[in-house]
Motif scaffolding. Structure first.
Motif, PDB file in Angstrom:
ATOM      1  N   SER A 301      -2.249   4.054  -0.134  1.00 17.11           N
ATOM      2  CA  SER A 301      -2.861   3.457   0.970  1.00 17.11           C
ATOM      3  C   SER A 301      -2.712   4.240   2.275  1.00 17.11           C
ATOM      4  CB  SER A 301      -2.691   1.889   1.074  1.00 17.11           C
ATOM      5  OG  SER A 301      -1.455   1.697   1.564  1.00 17.11           O
ATOM      6  N   ASP A 302      -3.467   4.114   2.974  1.00 13.89           N
ATOM      7  CA  ASP A 302      -3.561   4.969   4.270  1.00 13.89           C
ATOM      8  C   ASP A 302      -4.771   4.850   5.034  1.00 13.89           C
ATOM      9  OD1 ASP A 302      -2.228   6.525   6.008  1.00 13.89           O
ATOM     10  OD2 ASP A 302      -2.769   8.590   5.378  1.00 13.89           O
ATOM     11  N   ASN A 306      -7.401  11.806   3.865  1.00 15.60           N
ATOM     12  CA  ASN A 306      -6.442  12.844   3.807  1.00 15.60           C
ATOM     13  C   ASN A 306      -5.092  12.667   3.414  1.00 15.60           C
ATOM     14  OD1 ASN A 306      -6.417  15.908   3.887  1.00 15.60           O
ATOM     15  ND2 ASN A 306      -4.939  15.437   5.737  1.00 15.60           N
ATOM     16  N   GLY A 307      -4.547  11.476   3.984  1.00 18.09           N
ATOM     17  CA  GLY A 307      -3.216  11.249   3.760  1.00 18.09           C
ATOM     18  C   GLY A 307      -2.976  10.817   2.418  1.00 18.09           C
ATOM     19  N   LEU A 308      -3.630  10.462   1.545  1.00 19.90           N
ATOM     20  CA  LEU A 308      -3.629  10.016   0.269  1.00 19.90           C
ATOM     21  C   LEU A 308      -3.330  11.460  -0.744  1.00 19.90           C
ATOM     22  CD1 LEU A 308      -5.710   7.098  -0.137  1.00 19.90           C
ATOM     23  CD2 LEU A 308      -3.360   7.141   0.382  1.00 19.90           C
ATOM     24  N   ALA A 309      -3.863  12.526  -0.288  1.00 19.23           N
ATOM     25  CA  ALA A 309      -3.811  13.392  -0.923  1.00 19.23           C
ATOM     26  C   ALA A 309      -2.649  14.604  -0.926  1.00 19.23           C
ATOM     27  CB  ALA A 309      -4.980  14.594  -0.826  1.00 19.23           C
ATOM     28  N   SER A 356     -11.223   5.365  -2.396  1.00 15.98           N
ATOM     29  CA  SER A 356     -12.001   4.282  -1.862  1.00 15.98           C
ATOM     30  C   SER A 356     -11.558   3.428  -0.528  1.00 15.98           C
ATOM     31  CB  SER A 356     -12.180   3.325  -2.897  1.00 15.98           C
ATOM     32  OG  SER A 356     -10.868   2.667  -3.331  1.00 15.98           O
ATOM     33  N   GLY A 357     -12.762   2.951   0.217  1.00 13.98           N
ATOM     34  CA  GLY A 357     -12.032   2.297   1.307  1.00 13.98           C
ATOM     35  C   GLY A 357     -12.898   2.571   2.603  1.00 13.98           C
ATOM     36  N   LEU A 363      -6.064   4.561  -3.162  1.00 14.48           N
ATOM     37  CA  LEU A 363      -6.160   5.409  -4.296  1.00 14.48           C
ATOM     38  C   LEU A 363      -5.237   4.864  -5.524  1.00 14.48           C
ATOM     39  CD1 LEU A 363      -7.262   8.200  -5.360  1.00 14.48           C
ATOM     40  CD2 LEU A 363      -4.764   9.076  -4.816  1.00 14.48           C
ATOM     41  N   TYR A 364      -6.106   4.708  -6.658  1.00 11.30           N
ATOM     42  CA  TYR A 364      -5.256   4.160  -7.611  1.00 11.30           C
ATOM     43  C   TYR A 364      -5.155   4.925  -8.899  1.00 11.30           C
ATOM     44  CZ  TYR A 364      -6.149   0.006  -4.856  1.00 11.30           C
ATOM     45  OH  TYR A 364      -6.293  -0.937  -3.813  1.00 11.30           O
TER      46      TYR A 364
END
Length: 418
Positions: A301-302, A306-309, A356-357, A363-364
């Protein structure tokens, strides 16, 4: 060492703690207003093409990178300058006085040539009492004080009142001492700039070489010089299983904790593709999820997709993994985790398509299982991972040198200015 040129002095109201020994004169106190001429900038009408794309750099907050200003993405014509902006001559200070950046730092720098500037900046044109380099270093030394002067505008931007800046008091030595102080600190700045450029070049090299590796323009060979087999393409979910960390709020992270742990926020800020040194500890080991060697960790989560990649491979077992940590667990005999972490970060755009979101992004494992990945044989994966890790170590070494130089400079500023 450069610091050996200085003498330590018992500090007093108008004598700095560090001073060059040949200077003993009392340092007088003056206001900024008595040292510079303030001017305001402006912005010509942006819909008039006759005003733009000329030869005059137009400095705005986004152009205020580093110490010196001479270029910007946007430029003015002579007509644009005369119809809506102002010119700051060479060797002028430009100070940001309005903008969201003011909540974190005070952007200020020196013009290397005549430039235009917008209404969010003030130009400070030094008179003959002060050198521009000395005044720049003085402003750097007072950044924390000036940050406390920033007020809100009601629209998310900070603001510095010009009268407040004008009334700041400067302890001003004679010109020869100003020049020596400025030259000394400029040497430190030059060292920091050189290291920063070196780091940038290494990062650019890594980016370029990764492009060639993952596009298979550059292939490694085995220890006997033979080519490795072709890469296999498949969905990530076919080769790994996904788990999720549990618990571990920030309040449970303590300096002298008994158990090693990783908080999901550290995946953004503390770790690169290889985690070989765990920085956090906790005493909470109730119902925890523990790492295994070769796990790849991602935040789930973020506030930005971009932070999740981002992805990091941990090379240590039994480390507590906190909530919002996605764990990608694979057979160490088939997939090298460091290779996979590099692959995921390189193809970040593909990863972001799975997020998503809207306000908070997620990201799951159920998303990541559909990511298409190219997997070489294990031996080639290891060669790729080791090669890229060596580059990362060089970048980290330069980063450490930059941090030490910046800390050294900060200490000098605190002790050389009253």
């Amino acid at each position: 060492m450069m610091e050996k040129q200085l003498s330590s002095i018992v500090p007093s109201r108008n004598i700095p703690q560090l001073r060059f020994p040949e200077f003993e004169e009392k340092i007088k106190e003056v206001k900024v207003l008595s040292l510079v001429e303030f001017k305001s900038g402006g912005t010509p009408k942006k819909d008039n093409p006759n005003y733009w794309n000329g030869n005059i750099p137009w400095i705005s907050a986004s152009s205020m990178l580093g110490k010196f200003y001479s270029n910007s993405e946007r430029t003015l014509t002579e007509e644009g300058l005369s119809r809506g902006s102002k010119l700051a001559p060479k060797n002028t200070l430009l100070l940001l006085v309005r903008g969201s950046m003011l909540y974190n730092k005070i952007p200020i720098g020196i013009t290397e040539k005549d430039v235009a500037f917008n209404q969010d900046l003030k130009s400070l044109i030094p008179n003959k009492k002060v050198t521009v380099e000395y005044l720049y270093q003085w402003f750097c030394s007072k950044e924390n004080k000036i940050l406390n002067m920033v007020v809100g505008t009601g629209i998310g931007a900070g603001k510095l009142e010009t009268d407040d800046i004008k009334s700041l008091k400067v302890y001003l030595p004679q010109l020869p001492e100003q020049q020596k102080i400025a030259a000394f600190l400029t040497d430190v700045d030059t060292k920091i700039t050189q290291l920063t450029k070196k780091k940038t070049l290494l990062e650019q090299y890594k980016k370029g070489i990764m492009q060639k590796i993952f596009n298979q323009e550059l292939r490694f060979k085995d220890d006997e010089g033979k080519e490795f087999p072709n890469w296999q393409k498949n969905k990530l979910g076919k080769s790994v299983k996904f788990l999720k960390g549990k618990g571990l709020p920030k309040s449970e992270i303590v300096c002298d904790g008994q158990y090693k742990c990783i908080h999901y926020g550290e995946l953004f800020t503390k770790y690169n593709e290889l985690i070989d040194n765990i920085i956090s500890r906790t005493n909470d080991n109730d119902k925890t999820i523990l790492s295994k060697v070769n796990d790849v960790l991602m935040p789930t989560s973020d506030v930005t997709p971009n932070g999740l990649a981002t992805a990091s491979c941990i090379k240590e077992s039994d480390v507590i993994l906190g909530g919002d940590v996605l764990i990608i667990r694979q057979d160490i005999k088939k997939i090298e985790g460091v290779y996979l972490a590099h692959y995921i970060k390189h193809f970040r755009n593909d990863v972001m398509k799975l997020v998503s979101g809207s306000t908070v992004y997620h990201l799951y494992g159920s998303d990541m299982k559909n990511l298409q990945v190219l997997i070489p044989c294990l031996d080639e994966q290891i060669k790729i991972a080791n090669f890229l890790t060596d580059i990362d170590k060089k970048i980290e070494a330069v980063t450490t040198k930059i941090e030490k130089a910046q800390s050294f400079k900060k200490g000098l500023l605190q002790q050389m200015f009253v």
